[in-house]
Design an enzyme around this catalytic site. Structure first.
Site, short mmCIF file in Angstrom:
data_model
loop_
_atom_site.label_atom_id
_atom_site.label_comp_id
_atom_site.label_asym_id
_atom_site.label_seq_id
_atom_site.Cartn_x
_atom_site.Cartn_y
_atom_site.Cartn_z
N HIS A 1 0.81 -1.21 0.00
CA HIS A 1 0.00 0.00 0.00
C HIS A 1 0.85 1.27 0.00
CE1 HIS A 1 -3.22 -2.65 2.08
NE2 HIS A 1 -3.31 -2.74 0.76
N HIS A 2 1.99 1.24 0.69
CA HIS A 2 2.82 2.44 0.79
C HIS A 2 4.28 2.20 0.40
CE1 HIS A 2 -0.52 3.04 3.74
NE2 HIS A 2 -0.56 4.23 3.14
#
Length: 207
Positions: free
Chosen positions: A98-99
């Site tokens: 996600h990051h």
């Protein structure tokens, strides 16, 4: 990707080998990212950074190039042992999809053989292969379980992962001491007594 070699002086030397085309392509993108963020990608401190990051990402995500099933099959043996086999405190380093920030911790893996065992180091290698991909901890836990279950056909498999996520510690909610625990069980480990024995054994600290 990373090949250990012995040089002429009989000193251990690690040689990292990377795909030149991938490295060059990634380097150009990372250089652009630095410039978009307002940096001078040509200054002394950053001049080699795009290439370093390109190589680092290839290392961190090398799990896509390895088949974990073949790892287990390379050391499968017939053995009439039907008690719990546990490999605990396996260090994991993975990347949150996600990051693109790391999460790290320990995996605890157990299985109960059904006529077939595998080399203990192969369990740790399977964990590493799945960890060295873009991941979420929940999927990582299940992939390890499913690979062992489908390949060894044991009476049961148990996987518990405890990890810290930099996407929670460095940004967002910024809870530096939070630990995320995930678990997945099959077969015999779905019985309370067997599962409780596994949890007790992985919680035991050896002096």
């Amino acid at each position: 990707m990373c090949t250990p070699e012995i040089n002429n002086a009989n000193v251990y030397e690690r040689i990292d080998v990377y795909d030149e085309n991938i490295t060059n392509n990634l380097s150009e993108h990372y250089k652009s990212i630095l410039e978009i963020l307002g940096e001078n990608a040509s200054r002394e401190g950053l001049d080699k950074t795009p290439e370093r990051v390109a190589k680092a990402m290839q290392f961190l995500l090398q799990g896509y190039k390895t088949d974990p099933v073949e790892i287990l099959k390379s050391a499968m043996f017939k053995e009439d042992y039907r008690q719990m086999v546990i490999v605990k405190d396996i260090e994991i380093y993975s990347m949150c999809e996600h990051h693109l920030l790391p999460f790290f911790g320990k995996a605890h893996v157990a299985y109960i053989p059904n006529g077939t065992i595998t080399g203990l180091s192969k369990i740790a290698r399977v964990v590493d292969v799945f960890a060295r991909r873009l991941q979420v901890q929940e999927r990582l836990t299940s992939q390890i379980k499913e690979c062992i279950h489908d390949t060894l056909k044991p009476l049961g498999v148990a996987v518990v992962i405890e990890a810290q996520h930099l996407c929670m510690q460095m940004r967002g909610i910024q809870k530096q001491h939070s630990i995320t625990t995930t678990s997945d069980f099959t077969g015999a480990f779905q019985k309370n007594a067997t599962r409780d024995e596994f949890i007790k054994l992985i919680s035991t600290k050896f002096s």
